[in-house]
Design a protein around this motif. Structure first.
Motif, mmCIF file in Angstrom:
data_model
loop_
_atom_site.group_PDB
_atom_site.id
_atom_site.type_symbol
_atom_site.label_atom_id
_atom_site.label_comp_id
_atom_site.label_asym_id
_atom_site.label_seq_id
_atom_site.Cartn_x
_atom_site.Cartn_y
_atom_site.Cartn_z
ATOM 1 N N ASN A 178 -49.562 -43.399 93.935
ATOM 2 C CA ASN A 178 -48.447 -43.021 93.366
ATOM 3 C C ASN A 178 -48.366 -41.588 93.246
ATOM 4 O O ASN A 178 -47.515 -40.751 93.259
ATOM 5 N N ARG A 179 -49.666 -40.825 92.942
ATOM 6 C CA ARG A 179 -49.717 -39.384 93.374
ATOM 7 C C ARG A 179 -49.019 -38.666 94.333
ATOM 8 O O ARG A 179 -48.436 -37.745 94.484
ATOM 9 N N GLN A 180 -49.397 -39.652 95.529
ATOM 10 C CA GLN A 180 -48.973 -38.919 96.889
ATOM 11 C C GLN A 180 -47.327 -39.190 96.865
ATOM 12 O O GLN A 180 -46.876 -38.161 97.417
ATOM 13 N N LYS A 181 -47.137 -40.172 96.364
ATOM 14 C CA LYS A 181 -45.581 -40.242 96.152
ATOM 15 C C LYS A 181 -44.770 -38.991 95.511
ATOM 16 O O LYS A 181 -43.721 -38.543 95.918
ATOM 17 N N VAL A 182 -45.286 -38.690 94.383
ATOM 18 C CA VAL A 182 -44.792 -37.556 93.695
ATOM 19 C C VAL A 182 -44.838 -36.348 94.418
ATOM 20 O O VAL A 182 -44.045 -35.568 94.318
ATOM 21 N N ALA A 183 -46.151 -36.251 95.072
ATOM 22 C CA ALA A 183 -46.174 -34.901 96.056
ATOM 23 C C ALA A 183 -45.050 -35.076 97.028
ATOM 24 O O ALA A 183 -44.418 -33.834 97.353
ATOM 25 N N LEU A 184 -44.725 -35.997 97.580
ATOM 26 C CA LEU A 184 -43.709 -36.038 98.723
ATOM 27 C C LEU A 184 -42.337 -35.864 98.086
ATOM 28 O O LEU A 184 -41.349 -35.207 98.836
ATOM 29 N N ILE A 185 -42.068 -36.571 96.846
ATOM 30 C CA ILE A 185 -40.808 -36.077 96.115
ATOM 31 C C ILE A 185 -40.725 -34.715 96.098
ATOM 32 O O ILE A 185 -39.661 -34.170 96.252
ATOM 33 N N GLN A 186 -41.641 -33.969 95.679
ATOM 34 C CA GLN A 186 -41.523 -32.560 95.326
ATOM 35 C C GLN A 186 -41.192 -31.984 96.324
ATOM 36 O O GLN A 186 -40.282 -30.850 96.567
ATOM 37 N N ALA A 187 -41.632 -32.219 97.816
ATOM 38 C CA ALA A 187 -41.336 -31.716 99.164
ATOM 39 C C ALA A 187 -39.878 -31.883 99.322
ATOM 40 O O ALA A 187 -39.327 -30.957 100.041
ATOM 41 N N PHE A 188 -39.615 -33.361 99.344
ATOM 42 C CA PHE A 188 -38.142 -33.730 99.903
ATOM 43 C C PHE A 188 -37.262 -33.152 99.129
ATOM 44 O O PHE A 188 -35.976 -32.720 99.546
ATOM 45 N N MET A 189 -37.138 -33.125 97.573
ATOM 46 C CA MET A 189 -36.249 -32.726 96.830
ATOM 47 C C MET A 189 -35.702 -31.383 96.825
ATOM 48 O O MET A 189 -34.473 -30.934 96.583
ATOM 49 N N ASN A 190 -36.652 -30.450 97.304
ATOM 50 C CA ASN A 190 -35.869 -29.076 97.423
ATOM 51 C C ASN A 190 -35.171 -28.644 98.607
ATOM 52 O O ASN A 190 -35.085 -27.428 98.815
ATOM 53 N N ASP A 191 -34.877 -29.654 99.539
ATOM 54 C CA ASP A 191 -33.815 -29.343 100.596
ATOM 55 C C ASP A 191 -34.479 -28.340 101.540
ATOM 56 O O ASP A 191 -33.656 -27.422 101.841
ATOM 57 N N PRO A 192 -35.674 -28.541 101.982
ATOM 58 C CA PRO A 192 -36.309 -27.498 102.745
ATOM 59 C C PRO A 192 -35.714 -27.417 104.219
ATOM 60 O O PRO A 192 -35.247 -28.608 104.788
ATOM 61 N N ASP A 193 -35.865 -26.099 104.848
ATOM 62 C CA ASP A 193 -35.511 -25.948 106.265
ATOM 63 C C ASP A 193 -36.815 -26.655 107.179
ATOM 64 O O ASP A 193 -36.677 -27.177 108.286
ATOM 65 N N LEU A 194 -38.065 -26.665 106.648
ATOM 66 C CA LEU A 194 -39.106 -26.961 107.301
ATOM 67 C C LEU A 194 -40.039 -27.825 106.249
ATOM 68 O O LEU A 194 -40.310 -27.405 104.893
ATOM 69 N N LEU A 195 -40.507 -28.973 106.568
ATOM 70 C CA LEU A 195 -41.774 -29.676 106.031
ATOM 71 C C LEU A 195 -43.090 -29.590 106.701
ATOM 72 O O LEU A 195 -42.982 -29.917 107.825
ATOM 73 N N ILE A 196 -44.060 -29.147 106.075
ATOM 74 C CA ILE A 196 -45.424 -29.139 106.733
ATOM 75 C C ILE A 196 -46.137 -30.315 105.624
ATOM 76 O O ILE A 196 -46.401 -30.101 104.482
ATOM 77 N N LEU A 197 -46.432 -31.028 106.385
ATOM 78 C CA LEU A 197 -47.291 -32.296 105.714
ATOM 79 C C LEU A 197 -48.583 -32.583 106.379
ATOM 80 O O LEU A 197 -48.802 -32.980 107.573
#
Length: 295
Positions: free
Chosen positions: A135-154
């Motif tokens: 669930n902590r990992q899910k929150v981290a992923l939401i933080q990444a996706f919700m910002n509408d980024p041009d690039l995701l580094i995962l």
């Protein structure tokens, strides 16, 4: 085609210890790019250099055509990053954590956060210290996706996620890429990389040893041959040009065929064959060629 990430002879040395050596990678806009290698191969060093967390010893790295060191602030406004070792503020709820990160970036879209929370099936009203690793990992992923980024580094993005949420994650990054976003991800789960990535780079002992589309890697790497004999056959019988990685299990042999398969089948047919199966190599087979096979 627009280049989003490019490194040229990127090198990072840690005194006598090896870091990365002359790393050359290129990632295009809208691409899902897999970065593969075991622990210690240089994946995290490369990612941290791209993010200007550490500085290279030599060589260069650019993102969006901007220098990763000189233009780090401008680059960071346009990307989202999920580290391999997520560490969140335990006394915050998931919602407060996302609000905080949104405010740091200048805006917070609650509807976007809720959308991804529903996709990943996580309750944002609990304190983070009460969350499981998944669930902590899910929150981290939401933080990444919700910002509408041009690039995701995962970096190892599905660590701790159950199989159903892993599948949801793959669907989400496919959707992100279809909308023009670029995804750069390292992962130990080669089956998920094979399902979703357009191209991959394999890093071994700090050096890039392969960088191609998965389809091209498969064509070059040959096929997997599984054969069972009706008679006793010694392993020495498979010392044939074009055969490698021979293993035996319960009377059956499994091997990689990189040469002329007709010639190999002709050699094998000198023995009494009970059954035979030929299939393309998967990404895990290819990866093991580079590591276990010393390629």
């Amino acid at each position: 085609m627009e280049t989003v990430i490019e490194t040229k002879n990127l090198t990072k040395s840690y005194g006598k210890n090896r870091g990365i050596i002359d790393v050359n990678i290129k990632v295009n806009k809208g691409e899902i790019f897999g970065f593969l290698g075991p622990n210690g191969a240089g994946k995290s060093t490369t990612i941290r250099t791209l993010l200007d967390i550490i500085r290279p010893t030599s060589g260069s790295a650019t993102i969006f055509g901007l220098d990763c060191h000189k233009d780090a602030v401008a680059i960071h406004w346009r990307l989202s990053y999920v580290p391999g070792d997520v560490n969140l503020y335990g006394n915050m709820t998931g919602k407060k954590f996302l609000e905080y990160f949104g405010s740091v970036r200048g805006s917070y879209d609650e509807d976007e956060a809720k959308k991804y929370a529903e996709k990943f099936d996580v309750n944002l009203n609990r304190k983070l210290k009460e969350y499981s690793k998944g669930n902590r990992q899910k929150v981290a992923l939401i933080q990444a996706f919700m910002n509408d980024p041009d690039l995701l580094i995962l970096d190892e993005p599905t660590s701790g996620l159950d199989p159903l949420i892993q599948q949801t994650f793959l669907e989400v990054i496919r959707e992100e890429a279809s909308n023009g976003r670029t995804v750069f991800m390292s992962s130990h789960v080669l089956s998920e990389v094979e399902k979703v990535c357009d191209r991959v780079a394999i890093i071994k002992e700090g050096k890039i040893v392969a960088q191609e589309s998965i389809g091209d890697l498969k064509k070059k790497s040959g096929s997997v041959l599984a054969v069972k004999f009706s008679e006793e056959v010694r392993p020495e019988s498979f010392k044939i040009d074009g055969i490698a990685g021979v293993s035996r299990l319960n009377g059956s042999y499994r091997m990689t065929v990189t040469g002329n398969i007709r010639k190999v089948l002709k050699e094998i047919s000198d023995h009494d064959v009970e059954s035979i199966a030929i299939q393309p190599m998967n990404l895990e087979d290819i990866f093991m060629q580079y590591y276990a096979g010393g390629k």
